[in-house]
Design a protein around this motif. Structure first.
Motif, PDB file in Angstrom:
ATOM      1  N   PRO A  37      -2.991   7.072   1.013  1.00  0.00           N
ATOM      2  CA  PRO A  37      -3.888   7.260   0.795  1.00  0.00           C
ATOM      3  C   PRO A  37      -3.780   8.107  -0.774  1.00  0.00           C
ATOM      4  O   PRO A  37      -3.285   9.055  -1.437  1.00  0.00           O
ATOM      5  CB  PRO A  37      -4.628   8.563   1.523  1.00  0.00           C
ATOM      6  CG  PRO A  37      -3.399   9.546   1.995  1.00  0.00           C
ATOM      7  CD  PRO A  37      -1.786   7.959   1.845  1.00  0.00           C
ATOM      8  N   TYR A  78      -7.317   4.399  -0.708  1.00  0.00           N
ATOM      9  CA  TYR A  78      -5.352   3.849  -0.097  1.00  0.00           C
ATOM     10  C   TYR A  78      -5.235   3.363  -1.673  1.00  0.00           C
ATOM     11  O   TYR A  78      -5.996   2.752  -2.432  1.00  0.00           O
ATOM     12  CB  TYR A  78      -5.151   2.838   0.434  1.00  0.00           C
ATOM     13  CG  TYR A  78      -5.675   3.222   1.995  1.00  0.00           C
ATOM     14  CD1 TYR A  78      -4.401   3.982   2.533  1.00  0.00           C
ATOM     15  CD2 TYR A  78      -6.396   3.008   2.826  1.00  0.00           C
ATOM     16  CE1 TYR A  78      -4.221   4.578   4.049  1.00  0.00           C
ATOM     17  CE2 TYR A  78      -6.447   3.529   4.181  1.00  0.00           C
ATOM     18  CZ  TYR A  78      -5.250   4.724   4.803  1.00  0.00           C
ATOM     19  OH  TYR A  78      -5.176   4.537   6.083  1.00  0.00           O
ATOM     20  N   ILE A 117       0.387  -1.424  -0.043  1.00  0.00           N
ATOM     21  CA  ILE A 117      -0.194   0.131   0.268  1.00  0.00           C
ATOM     22  C   ILE A 117       0.857   1.195  -0.253  1.00  0.00           C
ATOM     23  O   ILE A 117       2.030   1.762   0.708  1.00  0.00           O
ATOM     24  CB  ILE A 117      -0.926  -0.295   1.109  1.00  0.00           C
ATOM     25  CG1 ILE A 117      -2.011  -1.056   1.039  1.00  0.00           C
ATOM     26  CG2 ILE A 117      -1.707   1.408   0.960  1.00  0.00           C
ATOM     27  CD1 ILE A 117      -2.224  -1.305   2.814  1.00  0.00           C
TER      28      ILE A 117
END
Length: 311
Positions: free
Chosen positions: A6, A69, A3
């Protein structure tokens, strides 16, 4: 879980026109459909609070409906879906993205990141004893210099159970705690970034659950000062700053907003890898900032001091 951070924040707002004007004045570019983008394509998305396409609210005053995300690839999105399907519903969207809810009731989205690569200069500094970063006859201060948000930096949640929230993001999504305020909450970063944090949690009573602030990275402290001064000149109210944080080392300037939360400019955040040892400190004025300024009107020597300058 790769990840990156955001990609977008989705709000259901009471006054869409005021929020659109605010986000534009803040420096984001309207991209249609209630979307307001930074230079790399990360964004804030607004819709009317009663828009049926939005995820439900959290039952508090918070207007945040979803944190999206960005992931490095579709394989990461699919791995997150497989992990979350072990104990909760995961909704598949038409574009390959997924949507679910964390252990505290915050709606989350995961998608292949929309971030566009940036090739922009950073702020430069000339200092005795070091090679000049800015060449001869190159000016470091320009009144009309561009100061635009480059990328969505981080979001701060008010949460009723910071320990439970931290456990979810660390154990289920692979986030790492970089630093912590004792009894308050952790600074967290996902595996796909070295940024000091993309998420910070603050322990609060349940009725306060929601977003405290979000921020976009700027090109340096001068851009923070320029963008903030321009926002003040447009009539918006400074809340905290400008100054520089201790944890993360980022320069900051926070403003009130019609989105029901504060909105920050930040710049020059620390980077950390797996060898970093998290620090811990009590939360307070001394721990929250290395130093703090206060915006005031322009002034020059030769006249009386500006109002409120003190004795």
């Amino acid at each position: 879980m790769n990840i990156i951070g955001p990609d977008a924040l989705v709000f259901g707002v009471d006054d869409a026109a005021a929020c659109a004007q605010y986000l534009t004045d803040y420096g984001l570019k309207p991209a249609g459909g209630g979307r307001f983008e930074a230079l790399d394509g990360t964004a804030v998305v607004i819709a009317a609070a009663d828009d049926p396409s939005l995820p439900p609210g959290m039952g508090t005053a918070s207007m945040l409906r979803k944190t999206v995300y960005g992931c490095a690839d579709q394989a990461t999105v699919d791995a997150i879906a497989a992990e979350l399907l072990k104990d909760r519903e995961v909704r598949r969207l038409a574009d390959g993205a997924i949507e679910s809810v964390d252990d505290l009731g915050f709606t989350l989205g995961f998608q292949v990141t929309v971030r566009r690569p940036l090739a922009l200069p950073a702020e430069t500094v000339n200092a005795p004893g070091a090679a000049a970063q800015r060449g001869v006859n190159v000016l470091g201060a320009a009144q009309d210099a561009q100061a635009l948000p480059r990328t969505l930096s981080h979001i701060v949640y008010f949460v009723p159970d910071a320990a439970r929230g931290e456990a979810f993001y660390v154990k289920r999504l692979g986030f790492v705690c970089t630093d912590r305020f004792t009894g308050v909450g952790p600074f967290l970063r996902p595996a796909g970034t070295l940024d000091h944090h993309t998420l910070f949690m603050i322990q609060t009573p349940p009725h306060m659950k929601g977003v405290e602030h979000f921020t976009f990275h700027m090109g340096g402290p001068t851009e923070v000062m320029l963008a903030g001064s321009r926002l003040v000149a447009k009539g918006y109210e400074s809340f905290w700053g400008p100054g520089r944080h201790k944890f993360g080392s980022n320069w900051f300037w926070y403003f009130n907003s019609p989105l029901g939360c504060h909105v920050e400019y930040d710049a020059d955040m620390d980077l950390h890898d797996g060898s970093w040892q998290a620090r811990e400190a009590p939360m307070g004025a001394d721990a929250s900032q290395l130093f703090l300024f206060q915006h005031r009107d322009k002034w020059a020597p030769g006249g009386p001091p500006p109002p409120g300058a003190g004795a």
